[in-house]
Scaffold this active site. Structure first.
Site, PDB file in Angstrom:
ATOM      1  N   SER A 130      21.538  52.105  28.837  1.00  0.00           N
ATOM      2  CA  SER A 130      21.522  53.256  29.351  1.00  0.00           C
ATOM      3  C   SER A 130      20.900  54.539  28.530  1.00  0.00           C
ATOM      4  O   SER A 130      20.499  54.662  27.666  1.00  0.00           O
ATOM      5  CB  SER A 130      23.112  53.662  29.047  1.00  0.00           C
ATOM      6  N   GLU A 192      30.286  57.932  34.452  1.00  0.00           N
ATOM      7  CA  GLU A 192      28.948  58.824  35.113  1.00  0.00           C
ATOM      8  C   GLU A 192      29.183  59.188  36.639  1.00  0.00           C
ATOM      9  O   GLU A 192      29.053  60.614  36.674  1.00  0.00           O
ATOM     10  CB  GLU A 192      27.900  58.223  34.779  1.00  0.00           C
ATOM     11  N   LYS A 263      23.817  52.984  43.815  1.00  0.00           N
ATOM     12  CA  LYS A 263      23.296  51.974  43.552  1.00  0.00           C
ATOM     13  C   LYS A 263      24.090  50.456  43.910  1.00  0.00           C
ATOM     14  O   LYS A 263      24.359  49.054  43.611  1.00  0.00           O
ATOM     15  CB  LYS A 263      22.886  51.433  42.521  1.00  0.00           C
TER      16      LYS A 263
HETATM   17  C1  6PG Z   1      22.159  54.503  33.175  1.00  0.00           C
HETATM   18  C2  6PG Z   1      22.312  54.481  34.652  1.00  0.00           C
HETATM   19  C3  6PG Z   1      21.881  53.814  35.736  1.00  0.00           C
HETATM   20  C4  6PG Z   1      22.370  53.706  36.414  1.00  0.00           C
HETATM   21  C5  6PG Z   1      21.314  54.759  37.560  1.00  0.00           C
HETATM   22  C6  6PG Z   1      21.852  55.177  39.074  1.00  0.00           C
HETATM   23  O1  6PG Z   1      23.013  54.532  32.733  1.00  0.00           O
HETATM   24  O2  6PG Z   1      21.031  55.163  32.597  1.00  0.00           O
HETATM   25  O3  6PG Z   1      23.774  54.470  34.468  1.00  0.00           O
HETATM   26  O4  6PG Z   1      21.768  52.510  34.781  1.00  0.00           O
HETATM   27  O5  6PG Z   1      21.438  52.604  37.674  1.00  0.00           O
HETATM   28  O6  6PG Z   1      22.392  56.062  36.788  1.00  0.00           O
HETATM   29  O7  6PG Z   1      22.779  55.334  39.467  1.00  0.00           O
HETATM   30  P1  6PG Z   1      23.681  55.467  40.698  1.00  0.00           P
HETATM   31  O8  6PG Z   1      22.351  54.880  41.773  1.00  0.00           O
HETATM   32  O9  6PG Z   1      24.320  53.817  41.061  1.00  0.00           O
HETATM   33  O10 6PG Z   1      23.572  56.419  41.423  1.00  0.00           O
END
Ligand code: 6PG
Length: 479
Positions: A130, A192, A263
């Site tokens: 992350s 998140e 996503k």
């Molecule tokens: C991270 C994020 C990442 C995630 C995006 C987009 O920890 O760096 O969690 O892995 O893919 O935040 O997520 P969404 O497109 O579902 O909002």
């Protein structure tokens, strides 16, 4: 071609490329490979001076470039593309080699892949990463699963490239066997989503109820970021809110379409929680809020529905309301994390992972999207008592919620009266009130189930299962 690379990265889109550079910048020799070789050469041409890269054009060359046991990181799209890469590389590997999947894989896929590869003697390390592009380059929070053996050799490398918490501790820990790392990453993303939703609700209330402008709200968030809400997400919220659109001169937030995308990792968190029977209502509301925002036709068709007549707050009341929103946001945040950690605990029990919840909180203190000062408090709570039934059982958090609750409730009264939707704040408060309740109406639910379906119930005063003859003389029988 020398066989000197200590680690290899295949899949050189932005995350893979930055992770490869991070390894190289930390002194590791890195073999790099991509389906289209042009990307591989571009990486070496542009960043070759950052460290030692070995460019490989074919899978065979890539594998041959790695020292043994081989450590091969795959950074491709989750799902079928990951399986395709594994199918390509696994036959070229030998027992003891490691495949590290740093994508956002579903933990169930990781469990399947780990099992299949284990049969060939290959360690499959499903790893949450992350921190976005910048984190991958400068230091992400890393959540590896897989065997203890693989972590023994991989752990020190991951520690080196990871973010460091304020006390210098690397933000990486061996989460547990097989899918544990990707499970932890999944819940990270669920939290998140919840954090982002709660912040969005705070913004909405400050705008609609208090009448602050986006720039003023940015300043409020900046102030909050100096206190207990200090976090990456609050910090970037202030940046987004103070940004002005160059084309129109309007606040940026007003020219962006109000349909939130996703996503899927937040949705997975909720789907799995449903299977595990864990109430993650805050995360669920965050996922649903994104879905609702995207139903443009439904929203269009509902525009004329009646709402309350709104009385904006006067100048004198605004600042006091903002303080109350801070309390509501903080209390709701405690609940979100309580729910998320409950899910990790339940997953850990279900799959025998033995996840150390304090260690998870510790590695989320730096590098990741939800990094926050607050996580040090969670770490301390679990360090003090590893078998804490819930974060709400921690004396410190319980006291803070006790202090916040009047304001939290007042904010929700204002939101309800003014017709501002606060699904995250409301779900959090409902969870809190349900958990602390002496009696829940679940007793009535049991009565209804017994009435229409003879589903039986248990009594408060005697052991056993019972059924009332509802259609007869209403006497009770043992079931
Ligand atoms: C991270 C994020 C990442 C995630 C995006 C987009 O920890 O760096 O969690 O892995 O893919 O935040 O997520 P969404 O497109 O579902 O909002």
């Amino acid at each position: 071609m020398s066989t000197s690379a200590q680690i290899g990265v295949t899949g050189l889109a932005v995350m893979g490329r930055n992770l490869a550079r991070n390894f190289a910048r930390n002194g590791y020799s890195v073999a790099v490979h991509n389906r289209t070789a042009a990307k591989t050469h571009a990486l070496v041409a542009e960043f070759g001076d950052e460290g030692t890269f070995v460019a490989a054009e074919t899978a065979e060359e890539f594998v041959a470039a790695l020292e043994r046991p081989r450590r091969l990181v795959i950074m491709v799209k989750a799902g079928e593309p990951t399986d395709a890469v594994i199918r390509e590389f696994a036959p070229l590997l030998e027992p003891g080699d490691m495949i590290i999947d740093g994508g956002n894989a579903h933990f169930a896929d990781t469990r399947r892949r780990e099992k299949e590869l284990r049969e060939q003697g290959i360690h499959f390390v499903g790893t949450g990463v992350s921190g976005g592009e910048e984190g991958a380059l400068l230091g992400p929070s890393i959540m590896p699963g897989g065997s203890v053996e693989s972590y023994a050799t991989l752990g020190p490398m991951l520690e080196k490239i990871s973010a460091k918490a304020a006390d210098g501790t690397p933000c990486v820990t061996h989460c547990g066997p097989d899918g544990a790392g990707h499970f932890v990453k999944m819940v990270h993303n669920g939290i998140e989503y919840a954090d982002m939703q709660l912040i969005a609700e705070a913004y909405h209330l400050l705008r609609e109820v208090a009448g602050y402008s986006p720039a003023e709200i940015a300043d409020i968030f900046r102030t909050w970021n100096q206190g207990r809400l200090d976090s990456y997400l609050i910090e970037i919220t202030a940046e987004v809110l103070s940004h002005v659109d160059a084309a129109t001169g309007k606040p940026f937030v007003d020219i962006v379409q109000d349909q939130a995308e996703q996503k899927g990792t937040g949705r997975w968190t909720v789907q799995i929680a449903l299977d595990l029977g864990v109430p993650v209502s805050g995360i669920a509301e965050a996922v649903f809020a994104r879905s609702l925002s995207g139903h443009t036709e439904l929203r269009e068709a509902s525009r004329g529905l009646a709402g309350p007549s709104v009385t904006p707050l006067g100048e004198a009341e605004k600042a006091a309301f903002a303080d109350k929103v801070e309390q509501a946001l903080y209390a709701s945040k405690i609940v979100s994390y309580t729910q998320g950690f409950h899910e990790i605990q339940a997953g850990s029990e279900e799959y025998d992972w033995n996840i150390d919840l304090g260690a998870v909180a510790a590695i989320w203190r730096g590098g990741c999207i939800i990094r926050a000062a607050f996580l040090d408090r969670i770490r301390a709570a679990y360090d003090a008592r590893a078998d804490l039934p819930s974060l709400l059982s921690d004396k410190g958090f319980a006291e803070e919620i006790a202090t916040a609750q009047d304001d939290w409730r007042a904010v929700l009264v204002a939101a309800t009266q003014q017709g501002v939707p606060t699904p995250g704040f409301s779900a959090a408060l409902a969870y809190y009130d349900a958990l602390r309740a002496e009696r829940l109406p679940a007793a009535l639910t049991q009565g209804q189930r017994d009435f229409f379906g003879a589903h039986t119930y248990r009594r408060t005063d005697r052991a056993g299962s019972f059924h009332t003859l509802w259609g007869g003389d209403r006497s009770e029988v043992s079931a």
